[in-house]
Scaffold this active site. Structure first.
Site, mmCIF file in Angstrom:
data_model
loop_
_atom_site.group_PDB
_atom_site.id
_atom_site.type_symbol
_atom_site.label_atom_id
_atom_site.label_comp_id
_atom_site.label_asym_id
_atom_site.label_seq_id
_atom_site.Cartn_x
_atom_site.Cartn_y
_atom_site.Cartn_z
ATOM 1 N N HIS A 124 -11.092 15.150 -42.456
ATOM 2 C CA HIS A 124 -10.235 15.492 -41.644
ATOM 3 C C HIS A 124 -8.880 14.588 -41.893
ATOM 4 O O HIS A 124 -8.008 14.629 -40.994
ATOM 5 C CB HIS A 124 -10.564 15.574 -40.373
ATOM 6 C CG HIS A 124 -11.513 16.611 -39.864
ATOM 7 N ND1 HIS A 124 -11.844 17.567 -40.684
ATOM 8 C CD2 HIS A 124 -12.022 16.903 -38.649
ATOM 9 C CE1 HIS A 124 -12.613 18.444 -40.372
ATOM 10 N NE2 HIS A 124 -12.699 17.930 -38.761
ATOM 11 N N SER A 168 -14.517 18.835 -52.603
ATOM 12 C CA SER A 168 -13.959 20.389 -52.612
ATOM 13 C C SER A 168 -12.770 20.620 -53.098
ATOM 14 O O SER A 168 -12.419 21.853 -53.788
ATOM 15 C CB SER A 168 -13.899 20.320 -50.734
ATOM 16 O OG SER A 168 -12.969 19.497 -50.374
ATOM 17 N N ASP A 212 -11.921 22.047 -35.580
ATOM 18 C CA ASP A 212 -11.500 20.805 -35.185
ATOM 19 C C ASP A 212 -9.827 21.094 -34.963
ATOM 20 O O ASP A 212 -9.177 20.141 -35.385
ATOM 21 C CB ASP A 212 -11.607 19.668 -35.958
ATOM 22 C CG ASP A 212 -13.137 19.613 -35.782
ATOM 23 O OD1 ASP A 212 -13.801 19.266 -34.833
ATOM 24 O OD2 ASP A 212 -13.800 19.549 -37.079
ATOM 25 N N GLY A 233 -20.275 12.239 -46.990
ATOM 26 C CA GLY A 233 -19.769 11.723 -45.687
ATOM 27 C C GLY A 233 -18.434 11.555 -45.425
ATOM 28 O O GLY A 233 -17.827 10.977 -46.478
#
Ligand code: SAH
Ligand code: MG
Length: 252
Positions: free
Chosen positions: A183, A163, A209, A114
């Site tokens: 983000h 990532s 986004d 998350g």
């Protein structure tokens, strides 16, 4: 299945972007229709019109045929299934047959712990995703269930980990990179820099986004988007974009 455009496979420049409103008549591939339905039924952070735009980008990327697709930020698999639907639709194009093998696959990267705003006490926290054994958030099982239920296993490979760390060791040229992971400033820039360099010429860089107005959302995705254009390496595919989902094409 109708192709995305009328160009030869691999010649992405001659492909036209269909509009989402014209899509209904174009998705005649049964499997793609089923996968779009599965995407819509999956919880997540992707409005349907943006998901359709993502789906179209995936179709075009597969037609480009320069390598697989990568998604950063999978969560429960909603965007994963929009992308998988695009792969299913594109592989229905007979003339793309010889390009299919390398390109008709999505690597879906997420550590499944998350983002910040998904942790306990934050706006997007889902208590059902807390692993009772560790007390930590874990969306991996939910993601896997979405993919298995949609019968998309053959189109998607899950990659579980940080990532930026995965990007460092990555060596395969890509047809599409979808950036929708963390983000925060550092994470967003690491994803953009780490993954965009693997795009083939003509490959698509898709940001989620992207908010020009700071009242709509955080800055980093927008700043990465602006940097990509300013670099001269990417062209803005405005007609392919929807709201905060922005599509760029590698030109250098
Ligand atoms: N695309 C999804 C939403 C993604 S939410 C949808 O359609 O619903 C962002 C995801 O990015 C979260 O699942 C989070 O675990 C993941 N994430 C955040 N930072 C990450 C990092 N550094 N490495 C891997 N995954 C990350
Ligand atoms: Mg998002």
């Amino acid at each position: 299945m109708l192709p995305v455009g009328d160009g030869a496979p691999g010649d992405a420049s001659s492909l036209r972007w269909p509009t989402p409103s014209s899509l209904a008549g174009q998705v005649t591939c049964e499997r793609a229709v089923a996968l779009l339905g599965a995407a819509r039924a999956t919880q997540g952070f992707m409005p349907d019109d943006e998901g359709i735009a993502l789906h179209l980008a995936a179709r075009r990327a597969v037609a480009l045929g320069r390598g697989p697709l990568v998604e950063i930020g999978a969560y429960r698999g909603r965007s994963t299934l929009y992308l998988a639907a695009g792969i299913a639709a594109a592989t229905g194009v007979p003339s793309a047959a010889d390009l299919r093998h390398r390109s008709a696959l999505l690597y879906s990267v997420d550590h499944h712990r998350g983002s910040e705003e998904m942790q306990a006490g934050w706006a997007h926290h889902d208590p059902s995703l807390v692993d009772p054994e560790t007390g930590r958030m874990d969306s991996l099982q939910a993601w896997r269930s979405s993919v298995v239920r949609a019968e998309a296993d053959d189109l998607v490979v899950g990659v579980v980990g940080d990532s930026a760390r995965v990007a460092e060791d990555w060596a395969t040229e890509l047809s599409l990179v979808f950036v929708d992971g963390g983000h925060g400033r550092d994470v967003a820039w690491a994803d953009y820099r780490g993954w965009s360099r693997h795009l083939a010429p003509g490959g698509l860089l898709v940001f989620h986004d992207v908010f020009p107005d700071p009242r709509d959302g955080g800055r980093p995705p927008y700043e990465c988007f602006l940097d990509a254009i300013a670099s001269g390496s990417f062209a803005d595919e405005q007609p392919a974009s929807r709201h905060s989902l922005r599509v760029l094409r590698r030109i250098a």
